[in-house]
Each structure stands twice: as structure tokens, then as C-alpha cells.
Design a protein around this motif. Structure first.
Motif, PDB file in Angstrom:
ATOM      1  N   ILE A  36       0.834  -1.205   0.000  1.00 55.26           N
ATOM      2  CA  ILE A  36       0.000   0.000   0.000  1.00 55.26           C
ATOM      3  C   ILE A  36       0.868   1.255   0.000  1.00 55.26           C
ATOM      4  O   ILE A  36       0.633   2.203  -0.765  1.00 55.26           O
ATOM      5  CB  ILE A  36      -0.947  -0.006   1.219  1.00 55.26           C
ATOM      6  N   GLY A  37       1.888   1.256   0.839  1.00 57.44           N
ATOM      7  CA  GLY A  37       2.764   2.420   0.910  1.00 57.44           C
ATOM      8  C   GLY A  37       3.534   2.648  -0.373  1.00 57.44           C
ATOM      9  O   GLY A  37       3.635   3.778  -0.860  1.00 57.44           O
ATOM     10  N   LEU A  38       4.087   1.594  -0.947  1.00 52.00           N
ATOM     11  CA  LEU A  38       4.872   1.730  -2.172  1.00 52.00           C
ATOM     12  C   LEU A  38       4.006   2.187  -3.334  1.00 52.00           C
ATOM     13  O   LEU A  38       4.397   3.078  -4.103  1.00 52.00           O
ATOM     14  CB  LEU A  38       5.548   0.403  -2.500  1.00 52.00           C
ATOM     15  N   SER A  39       2.827   1.594  -3.488  1.00 53.74           N
ATOM     16  CA  SER A  39       1.953   1.989  -4.597  1.00 53.74           C
ATOM     17  C   SER A  39       1.448   3.418  -4.428  1.00 53.74           C
ATOM     18  O   SER A  39       1.339   4.163  -5.409  1.00 53.74           O
ATOM     19  CB  SER A  39       0.774   1.012  -4.698  1.00 53.74           C
ATOM     20  N   SER A  40       1.170   3.837  -3.208  1.00 52.14           N
ATOM     21  CA  SER A  40       0.709   5.213  -2.963  1.00 52.14           C
ATOM     22  C   SER A  40       1.786   6.221  -3.334  1.00 52.14           C
ATOM     23  O   SER A  40       1.514   7.223  -4.007  1.00 52.14           O
ATOM     24  CB  SER A  40       0.313   5.382  -1.496  1.00 52.14           C
ATOM     25  N   ASN A  41       3.014   5.959  -2.899  1.00 54.61           N
ATOM     26  CA  ASN A  41       4.103   6.887  -3.206  1.00 54.61           C
ATOM     27  C   ASN A  41       4.449   6.888  -4.688  1.00 54.61           C
ATOM     28  O   ASN A  41       4.761   7.945  -5.256  1.00 54.61           O
ATOM     29  CB  ASN A  41       5.339   6.528  -2.381  1.00 54.61           C
ATOM     30  N   LEU A  42       4.386   5.724  -5.332  1.00 55.56           N
ATOM     31  CA  LEU A  42       4.673   5.665  -6.766  1.00 55.56           C
ATOM     32  C   LEU A  42       3.628   6.435  -7.560  1.00 55.56           C
ATOM     33  O   LEU A  42       3.957   7.175  -8.492  1.00 55.56           O
ATOM     34  CB  LEU A  42       4.730   4.206  -7.223  1.00 55.56           C
ATOM     35  N   PHE A  43       2.369   6.290  -7.187  1.00 55.34           N
ATOM     36  CA  PHE A  43       1.292   7.020  -7.856  1.00 55.34           C
ATOM     37  C   PHE A  43       1.447   8.526  -7.651  1.00 55.34           C
ATOM     38  O   PHE A  43       1.319   9.317  -8.594  1.00 55.34           O
ATOM     39  CB  PHE A  43      -0.055   6.545  -7.329  1.00 55.34           C
ATOM     40  N   ALA A  44       1.743   8.931  -6.421  1.00 56.41           N
ATOM     41  CA  ALA A  44       1.928  10.356  -6.141  1.00 56.41           C
ATOM     42  C   ALA A  44       3.122  10.919  -6.899  1.00 56.41           C
ATOM     43  O   ALA A  44       3.072  12.051  -7.397  1.00 56.41           O
ATOM     44  CB  ALA A  44       2.111  10.574  -4.635  1.00 56.41           C
ATOM     45  N   PHE A  45       4.198  10.141  -7.010  1.00 63.10           N
ATOM     46  CA  PHE A  45       5.377  10.617  -7.735  1.00 63.10           C
ATOM     47  C   PHE A  45       5.058  10.834  -9.217  1.00 63.10           C
ATOM     48  O   PHE A  45       5.498  11.825  -9.814  1.00 63.10           O
ATOM     49  CB  PHE A  45       6.522   9.617  -7.584  1.00 63.10           C
ATOM     50  N   CYS A  46       4.302   9.932  -9.814  1.00 64.21           N
ATOM     51  CA  CYS A  46       3.905  10.097 -11.219  1.00 64.21           C
ATOM     52  C   CYS A  46       3.054  11.347 -11.399  1.00 64.21           C
ATOM     53  O   CYS A  46       3.230  12.110 -12.362  1.00 64.21           O
ATOM     54  CB  CYS A  46       3.147   8.865 -11.696  1.00 64.21           C
ATOM     55  N   LEU A  78      10.409   2.939   2.482  1.00 64.32           N
ATOM     56  CA  LEU A  78       9.558   1.753   2.553  1.00 64.32           C
ATOM     57  C   LEU A  78      10.167   0.582   1.793  1.00 64.32           C
ATOM     58  O   LEU A  78      10.140  -0.562   2.266  1.00 64.32           O
ATOM     59  CB  LEU A  78       8.173   2.086   1.984  1.00 64.32           C
ATOM     60  N   LEU A  79      10.720   0.847   0.615  1.00 56.95           N
ATOM     61  CA  LEU A  79      11.275  -0.216  -0.215  1.00 56.95           C
ATOM     62  C   LEU A  79      12.433  -0.930   0.497  1.00 56.95           C
ATOM     63  O   LEU A  79      12.473  -2.167   0.562  1.00 56.95           O
ATOM     64  CB  LEU A  79      11.746   0.358  -1.546  1.00 56.95           C
ATOM     65  N   LEU A  80      13.369  -0.155   1.040  1.00 57.41           N
ATOM     66  CA  LEU A  80      14.530  -0.761   1.690  1.00 57.41           C
ATOM     67  C   LEU A  80      14.145  -1.460   2.998  1.00 57.41           C
ATOM     68  O   LEU A  80      14.668  -2.535   3.319  1.00 57.41           O
ATOM     69  CB  LEU A  80      15.591   0.306   1.952  1.00 57.41           C
ATOM     70  N   THR A  81      13.230  -0.853   3.744  1.00 59.52           N
ATOM     71  CA  THR A  81      12.838  -1.440   5.028  1.00 59.52           C
ATOM     72  C   THR A  81      12.092  -2.752   4.830  1.00 59.52           C
ATOM     73  O   THR A  81      12.423  -3.778   5.443  1.00 59.52           O
ATOM     74  CB  THR A  81      11.960  -0.459   5.813  1.00 59.52           C
ATOM     75  N   PHE A  82      11.092  -2.735   3.957  1.00 58.21           N
ATOM     76  CA  PHE A  82      10.268  -3.934   3.800  1.00 58.21           C
ATOM     77  C   PHE A  82      10.966  -5.022   2.986  1.00 58.21           C
ATOM     78  O   PHE A  82      10.544  -6.178   3.019  1.00 58.21           O
ATOM     79  CB  PHE A  82       8.926  -3.559   3.177  1.00 58.21           C
ATOM     80  N   ASN A 299       3.210   7.551   8.407  1.00 55.45           N
ATOM     81  CA  ASN A 299       3.552   8.847   7.826  1.00 55.45           C
ATOM     82  C   ASN A 299       3.990   8.695   6.369  1.00 55.45           C
ATOM     83  O   ASN A 299       3.629   9.494   5.510  1.00 55.45           O
ATOM     84  CB  ASN A 299       4.680   9.485   8.643  1.00 55.45           C
ATOM     85  N   GLN A 300       4.756   7.645   6.088  1.00 57.27           N
ATOM     86  CA  GLN A 300       5.231   7.416   4.728  1.00 57.27           C
ATOM     87  C   GLN A 300       4.122   6.971   3.793  1.00 57.27           C
ATOM     88  O   GLN A 300       4.228   7.136   2.575  1.00 57.27           O
ATOM     89  CB  GLN A 300       6.351   6.374   4.751  1.00 57.27           C
ATOM     90  N   ILE A 301       3.067   6.405   4.345  1.00 55.76           N
ATOM     91  CA  ILE A 301       1.941   5.971   3.524  1.00 55.76           C
ATOM     92  C   ILE A 301       0.957   7.103   3.276  1.00 55.76           C
ATOM     93  O   ILE A 301       0.397   7.237   2.180  1.00 55.76           O
ATOM     94  CB  ILE A 301       1.234   4.779   4.203  1.00 55.76           C
ATOM     95  N   LEU A 302       0.744   7.954   4.275  1.00 57.81           N
ATOM     96  CA  LEU A 302      -0.261   9.016   4.167  1.00 57.81           C
ATOM     97  C   LEU A 302       0.265  10.260   3.462  1.00 57.81           C
ATOM     98  O   LEU A 302      -0.516  11.011   2.871  1.00 57.81           O
ATOM     99  CB  LEU A 302      -0.767   9.393   5.561  1.00 57.81           C
ATOM    100  N   ASP A 303       1.587  10.510   3.521  1.00 53.93           N
ATOM    101  CA  ASP A 303       2.151  11.704   2.880  1.00 53.93           C
ATOM    102  C   ASP A 303       1.734  11.868   1.423  1.00 53.93           C
ATOM    103  O   ASP A 303       1.300  12.955   1.017  1.00 53.93           O
ATOM    104  CB  ASP A 303       3.683  11.688   2.978  1.00 53.93           C
TER     105      ASP A 303
END
Length: 350
Positions: A36-46, A78-82, A299-303
């Protein structure tokens, strides 16, 4: 003989503790959480990259640079941690066999500290940039370029990286934490760990407090402008859009990070319990640390959703009268007409 071959990241309690198959150690919880966190940040970055290509306003484009830096930081964290946590939960590998020298644990601890502090540092930097943009628009109108904005982001990353390296050079330790799936700073009461814990916690609290102060002043300025009958027709909603996004980032960071930062500071300042060995942490503290770390990870997911949901394109659907107006620099009628024409022309060119 075995213990002498192990690195400093192993404490007697957590180095041999059996795996617990509860919610704290669920592989599916960690996997879904990370996806969820990775997809949210990837979508926001695009979305940010697409908006940046269409943006011609210098103030807005520099703000987008900071947002891109924040989203990229959250994504990589998120990527490195998970990539370490999820394989552990599925394979249940023994850290003593896989990483007896603590190299992987030290790397993960550095990642946790670096990607934990950088969003707070970036939030404070963004608050300072917006403070100058709203309260001192003319002093920065020709200075904040995309290159300088990326330079500030790079300096924040460099500062976070240097701080994360402190335990590697002897100030504090990164140790394996309950339930043996992650590494973080150590809440022990020796002087090195206490100093490092206080540096981490106080710097994070300072960033949150500074963001709150600067954002409050900026919001007061915008409210005064919006209620000024002489300039109500001259306002610009892009400043409001940026402030709404920045306030959302600040609120999320405060709610997610304050419990963890306060816990670290309180534990470092409290006297150690006399019924425990010096290299052990109370179990309730370990559980609290895990829970608050989970909260901080939100925080990393909601940002990214702050930017996704609070863009003008979305706000106009909720509030149709939210339309673009001239720049906030026109709110300062004390300038003589020639200077006002100059800044108006610059705003158009930007």
C-alpha cells in the motif's frame, strides 16, 4: 565462544528469543502494509512529475521539487525497510547465522534513522520556504529556482545520512528489536546510546515544532489577506493550495512521529530499572517501541495522499469557486507602480 563471535547488535534477550507468530510478526500484515505504501508513493510521484512539467510558476515549481523529494524519500524508505522485514517474516531466518557481524542490522538501522528523520527535516524546510514565499515574496522571487530547491533537498539527505552514520562511528548502537524483524537505535542507558537517542528525538521534535511555528505564521498571513477588503480580489489560490498540502503533511507527521519521539526522549532521560541487566530493555518498552514505530510508518503511507487529494483539480470539484487568481505579490500596494509592473511581468514569465 559463540557469543564472542557476534556483533554488538545482539542483546542477550532478543538474540535468542523464539519467534512469535502473533500480529506483530505477521508476514501478510507487513506485506500488505508495504505494498500500500509503495503503490501510494509511486502514484503520487507520477502525478507530481506530470504536474511539474506543466508548471510555469517558480514558487509552485520549487514547492513541487520539495514534494518530489519527500515522496522519493518515503518510497525508498519503505522499499529498503520492507525488503528486509518481509523476507524475515516469511523465512524466519536466524540473524545470528545470516548476519553475525551485524552489517545488515547496521544498514537497516541507518535506513530507519535516515528515512525517519528526512521527512521531518523536509517538512521543516518546506515550511521555511513557504514562510518566505508568503511573508517575504519579493526577497525570494528571483532566488528560489528548481536547482536551488534540489540543492536544499540534497543537503537534507546529506544531513540525515551523516546522522545515521553516527552509530557506525561509535556514537550509539543499532540493535535487533522485538520481534527480531528490524533494527533501530538502542534505548539503553549507557552514555553513547543516550546521547544518540536524544539527538534523534530532539532533532525530530525541533523539526515538528519549527514546522508548526512557521506554518502558523503563514496561515495567519493568508487569513489576513483573505479578509482584507482591499485585496480580496487580488489573492492567489495556489498559495492556499500549497499551505493546505503543507498543513496536511505537518499534521500527519506530528500525529505519526510525536509518540515515538517522546518515547525515545523519555526513555533516554529516565533512570534504568534496577531489576534488569544493563543490556536489556523492559518488555513493555519494547512493545511500545514497536507500536509507535508502526504508527510512525503510516507517515510514509499518508504523505503522498496529501498531495493526491488536496490538489486544485480535486478541490475544485468539492469547492467550485476555488479558481486561480493573481499572485500574492500583488497584495503589497505600498510598492510604486513601476516595481509592481516589474514583479507582475516576472510572475507572468515564470
Amino acid at each position: 565462544c559463540w557469543n564472542r563471535t557476534l556483533g554488538s547488535c545482539f542483546r542477550s534477550a532478543n538474540g535468542t528469543e523464539a519467534y512469535r507468530s502473533d500480529a506483530a510478526a505477521s508476514p501478510w500484515f507487513s506485506t500488505v502494509f508495504g505494498l500500500i505504501g509503495l503503490s501510494s508513493n509511486l502514484f503520487a510521484f507520477c502525478v507530481l512529475v506530470n504536474s511539474s512539467r506543466k508548471m510555469h510558476s517558480r514558487s509552485r515549481s520549487s514547492f513541487l521539487v520539495f514534494l518530489c523529494g519527500l515522496v522519493a524519500t518515503d518510497f525508498m524508505g519503505l522499499l529498503l525497510t520492507f525488503s528486509i522485514v518481509v523476507p524475515y517474516h516469511f523465512t524466519r531466518f536466524d540473524w545470528r547465522l545470516v548476519d553475525p557481524g551485524c552489517h545488515l542490522c547496521n544498514f537497516m538501522g541507518l535506513v530507519m534513522v535516515f528515512f525517519g528523520l528526512c521527512p521531518l527535516l523536509l517538512g521543516a524546510t518546506m515550511a521555511g520556504e513557504r514562510f518566505l514565499g508568503i511573508n517575504r515574496p519579493f526577497s525570494r522571487s528571483t532566488k528560489m529556482t528548481k536547482r536551488r530547491a534540489w540543492t536544499l533537498v540534497g543537503l537534507v539527505w546529506a544531513g540525515g545520512f551523516v546522522l545515521g552514520l553516527l552509530p557506525v562511528f561509535g556514537l550509539g548502537d543499532y540493535t535487533l528489536q522485538y520481534p527480531n524483524s528490524w533494527c533501530f537505535l538502542t534505548l539503553l542507558h549507557d552514555s553513547r546510546n543516550v546521547v544518540f537517542c536524544l539527538i534523534f528525538a530532539l532533532l525530530g521534535l525541533f523539526c515538528v515544532g519549527l514546522s508548526f511555528l512557521l506554518n502558523t505564521v503563514s496561515v495567519v498571513t493568508l487569513c489576513r489577506v483573505y479578509h482584507d477588503s482591499e485585496s480580496v480580489q487580488r489573492r492567489r489560490d495556489s498559495e492556499v493550495e500549497m499551505m493546505v498540502q503543507l498543513l496536511g503533511i505537518m499534521v500527519i507527521a506530528s500525529v505519526c512521529w510525536l509518540p515515538l519521539l517522546i518515547l525515545i526522549a523519555q526513555t533516554a532521560l529516565q533512570a534504568p530499572r534496577g531489576d534488569l541487566p544493563l543490556n536489556q530493555i523492559p518488555r513493555d518498552t519494547e512493545i511500545q517501541l514497536l507500536i509507535y514505530l508502526r504508527v510512525a510508518t503510516w507517515n510514509q503511507i499518508l504523505d503522498p495522499w496529501v498531495y493526491i487529494l488536496f490538489r486544485r483539480a480535486v478541490l475544485r470539484r468539492i469547492y467550485p469557486s476555488f479558481k486561480t487568481r493573481p499572485s500574492i505579490v500583488s497584495l503589497y500596494p505600498v510598492l510604486n507602480p513601476s516595481l509592481r509592473r516589474k514583479f507582475t511581468q516576472e510572475s507572468v514569465l515564470q
